[in-house]
Design an enzyme around this catalytic site. Structure first.
Site, PDB file in Angstrom:
ATOM      1  N   GLU A 175      27.942  72.037  53.587  1.00  0.00           N
ATOM      2  CA  GLU A 175      27.301  70.995  54.522  1.00  0.00           C
ATOM      3  C   GLU A 175      28.025  70.720  55.772  1.00  0.00           C
ATOM      4  O   GLU A 175      29.311  70.676  55.857  1.00  0.00           O
ATOM      5  CB  GLU A 175      27.183  69.873  53.635  1.00  0.00           C
ATOM      6  CG  GLU A 175      26.221  69.961  52.311  1.00  0.00           C
ATOM      7  CD  GLU A 175      24.873  70.388  52.740  1.00  0.00           C
ATOM      8  OE1 GLU A 175      24.063  70.171  53.883  1.00  0.00           O
ATOM      9  OE2 GLU A 175      24.165  71.140  51.986  1.00  0.00           O
ATOM     10  N   HIS A 227      20.739  69.375  49.587  1.00  0.00           N
ATOM     11  CA  HIS A 227      21.574  69.325  50.788  1.00  0.00           C
ATOM     12  C   HIS A 227      22.794  68.386  50.271  1.00  0.00           C
ATOM     13  O   HIS A 227      23.434  67.926  51.294  1.00  0.00           O
ATOM     14  CB  HIS A 227      20.877  68.445  51.964  1.00  0.00           C
ATOM     15  CG  HIS A 227      19.471  69.168  52.407  1.00  0.00           C
ATOM     16  ND1 HIS A 227      19.694  70.274  52.774  1.00  0.00           N
ATOM     17  CD2 HIS A 227      18.306  68.727  52.364  1.00  0.00           C
ATOM     18  CE1 HIS A 227      18.257  70.811  52.895  1.00  0.00           C
ATOM     19  NE2 HIS A 227      17.543  69.749  52.773  1.00  0.00           N
ATOM     20  N   ASP A 254      28.278  77.100  49.067  1.00  0.00           N
ATOM     21  CA  ASP A 254      27.264  76.381  49.719  1.00  0.00           C
ATOM     22  C   ASP A 254      28.289  75.283  50.567  1.00  0.00           C
ATOM     23  O   ASP A 254      29.248  74.665  50.224  1.00  0.00           O
ATOM     24  CB  ASP A 254      26.448  75.438  49.075  1.00  0.00           C
ATOM     25  CG  ASP A 254      25.463  74.948  49.964  1.00  0.00           C
ATOM     26  OD1 ASP A 254      24.450  75.452  50.421  1.00  0.00           O
ATOM     27  OD2 ASP A 254      25.361  73.611  50.287  1.00  0.00           O
ATOM     28  N   ASP A 307      23.351  72.376  45.741  1.00  0.00           N
ATOM     29  CA  ASP A 307      22.958  73.681  46.179  1.00  0.00           C
ATOM     30  C   ASP A 307      23.545  74.869  45.823  1.00  0.00           C
ATOM     31  O   ASP A 307      22.943  75.725  45.647  1.00  0.00           O
ATOM     32  CB  ASP A 307      22.661  73.412  47.590  1.00  0.00           C
ATOM     33  CG  ASP A 307      21.638  72.441  48.329  1.00  0.00           C
ATOM     34  OD1 ASP A 307      20.918  72.092  47.522  1.00  0.00           O
ATOM     35  OD2 ASP A 307      21.672  72.203  49.517  1.00  0.00           O
TER      36      ASP A 307
END
Length: 215
Positions: free
Chosen positions: A26, A182, A24, A187
């Site tokens: 960001e 997030h 994941d 996540d």
């Protein structure tokens, strides 16, 4: 790192030699070539003696925004990341990717797999940011497949009738706290739990292993 002692349940035999790694990211926008990577987490997987997929190792890094790349306020408002907060203990993109690749290579070798494959929710997004970071870092050997992925949004849409991560987790019986969403680490953990649940559910239903007369 654990590996099943039962040869029938080796991870390499489940995904055609691929080593699934949950990822994941960001980011500071949606463009993998123009917008900065801010956070990345990976979770490796293993298979137990009964042939069920389990979470293995975790890695998480906050990333110093690469100079020259965009940092969009709308993205920061969404993920609530302050990229210049000194308490993030952020490292540069290249160092993070190298650490991740070292861990992934060890996993590939331990599990006798041939190549890693990205597992992610809306996998195209995470895969494209990973590949873009690799290109910028000029790392020669990339252990990940250049285009194949396992997308849990697609899988959960098929199996659970939901494509949003939080909703898919809840339907699957996996706890999900939107207050932690997030964050790349949170996540990725929930995506890993969801992927394991779907793969293991298919096995419990008799979908795996495939009968010998059908191979």
């Amino acid at each position: 790192m654990f590996q099943s002692k039962n040869i029938k349940n080796f991870l390499k035999n489940r995904f055609r030699g691929f080593y699934p790694v949950v990822i994941d990211v960001e980011t500071a926008g949606f463009d993998p070539y123009r917008d900065a990577l801010l956070e990345i987490a990976i979770i490796t997987l293993r298979m137990d003696d009964n042939g069920f997929l389990r979470i293995d190792n975790k890695l998480h890094f906050n990333i110093i925004p690469t100079p020259g790349l965009n940092i969009k306020k709308s993205a920061l408002k969404f993920n609530k990341i302050d990229p210049y907060n000194p308490f993030r203990a952020a490292i540069n993109e290249r160092k993070a990717i190298k650490e991740i690749f070292n861990t992934v290579r060890l996993g590939i070798k331990k599990q006798s797999c041939s190549k890693a494959v990205v597992v992610a929710h809306n996998a195209y997004f995470d895969h494209s940011f990973l590949m873009s970071a690799v290109d910028r870092s000029k790392i020669k050997y990339n252990p990940f497949h250049s285009f194949s992925t396992f997308d849990t949004a697609t899988l959960s849409g098929l199996v659970l009738g939901q494509t949003v991560l939080s909703k898919a987790c809840i339907i699957a019986g996996i706890e999900f706290n939107n207050n932690y969403a997030h964050s790349a680490l949170y996540d990725s953990k929930k995506t890993a739990e969801l992927f394991c649940e779907i793969v293991n559910r298919w096995k419990k239903m008799g979908g795996w292993p495939i009968p010998k007369n059908r191979k």
